[in-house]
Design a protein around this motif. Structure first.
Motif, PDB file in Angstrom:
ATOM      1  N   VAL A   1       0.990  -1.290   0.097  1.00 60.45           N
ATOM      2  CA  VAL A   1       0.059  -0.127  -0.034  1.00 60.45           C
ATOM      3  C   VAL A   1       0.947   1.215  -0.091  1.00 60.45           C
ATOM      4  N   THR A   2       0.684   2.060  -0.850  1.00 58.35           N
ATOM      5  CA  THR A   2       1.855   3.165  -1.091  1.00 58.35           C
ATOM      6  C   THR A   2       1.122   4.713  -1.348  1.00 58.35           C
ATOM      7  N   ALA A   3       1.849   5.581  -1.208  1.00 58.96           N
ATOM      8  CA  ALA A   3       1.751   6.984  -1.533  1.00 58.96           C
ATOM      9  C   ALA A   3       1.021   7.825  -0.767  1.00 58.96           C
TER      10      ALA A   3
ATOM     11  N   CYS B   1       7.465   8.840  -1.927  1.00 53.65           N
ATOM     12  CA  CYS B   1       8.205   7.437  -2.302  1.00 53.65           C
ATOM     13  C   CYS B   1       8.230   6.492  -0.943  1.00 53.65           C
ATOM     14  N   LEU B   2       7.001   5.929  -0.599  1.00 56.53           N
ATOM     15  CA  LEU B   2       6.748   5.360   0.632  1.00 56.53           C
ATOM     16  C   LEU B   2       5.775   4.079   0.244  1.00 56.53           C
ATOM     17  N   GLY B   3       6.066   2.831   0.870  1.00 54.43           N
ATOM     18  CA  GLY B   3       5.195   1.913   0.861  1.00 54.43           C
ATOM     19  C   GLY B   3       5.169   0.826   1.980  1.00 54.43           C
ATOM     20  N   VAL B   4       4.119   0.558   2.267  1.00 53.24           N
ATOM     21  CA  VAL B   4       4.203  -0.414   3.584  1.00 53.24           C
ATOM     22  C   VAL B   4       3.349  -1.503   3.485  1.00 53.24           C
ATOM     23  N   ARG B   5       3.378  -2.632   4.010  1.00 50.99           N
ATOM     24  CA  ARG B   5       2.535  -3.959   3.830  1.00 50.99           C
ATOM     25  C   ARG B   5       2.885  -4.699   5.357  1.00 50.99           C
TER      26      ARG B   5
END
Length: 181
Positions: A25-27, A122-126
């Motif tokens: 999941v990003t932005a 510029c960021l994403g997590v899961r």
């Protein structure tokens, strides 16, 4: 801080069930959650959608991506937000037509995240096994927490950066938006 956004945590939990390769999941839903918490707004305020990226170079057809999108539509039904799912292995097929500049084929979801219009994006997590958060932040997090938007002129045109930052400034006037070089 991100866990204060209950919609985000629900999206992350449900996204893990899709078992997509290289997903994040990003932005906007991430850095905007941080901005909301820092500026004492409700965590979901002003968040337009939740972007779910994955990377599957095995089948670049629209039909394969659409199958995932339809599965996600059912999985995310009932959430008070739109979840947009995209296979980043396909971006080079449509990006030039949409934005007027060519996009090289990405080699991973991380490479796609690296090319966002602002380094702040510029960021994403899961969520990984055991409920551990995996965070991808190639430019670090100091600008996100410092309410600074810095351009990232590696791919997106200036017009994209300026349109996004104009919208963000309206919602979060506390932001410091740096000029496009």
């Amino acid at each position: 801080m991100l866990s204060r956004n209950e919609v985000l945590t629900e999206v992350l939990g449900r996204a893990a069930r899709l078992d997509l390769p290289g997903w994040y999941v990003t932005a906007g839903c991430l850095f905007q959650t941080v901005w909301n918490v820092i500026t004492d707004r409700p965590p979901t305020e002003g968040i337009k959608d939740y972007d779910l990226f994955y990377f599957d170079a095995g089948d670049l057809s629209w039909e394969a991506e659409d199958t995932v999108i339809r599965a996600g539509r059912g999985l995310f039904a009932g959430l008070p937000a739109e979840v947009e799912i995209r296979n980043e292995a396909r971006v080079h097929l449509w990006y030039g037509e949409k934005f007027g500049v060519p996009c090289p084929a990405y080699e991973s979801t991380e490479a796609a995240i690296d090319s966002f219009a602002a380094t702040t994006c510029c960021l994403g997590v899961r969520m990984e096994a055991g409920g551990r958060w995996r965070v991808y932040a190639p430019h670090g997090l100091s600008d996100v927490f410092g309410l600074i938007v810095r351009p990232n002129p590696v791919l997106a045109p200036r017009s994209v950066y300026e349109a996004k930052t104009a919208r963000w400034r309206e919602q979060w006037p506390e932001l410091t938006v740096l000029d496009w070089p």
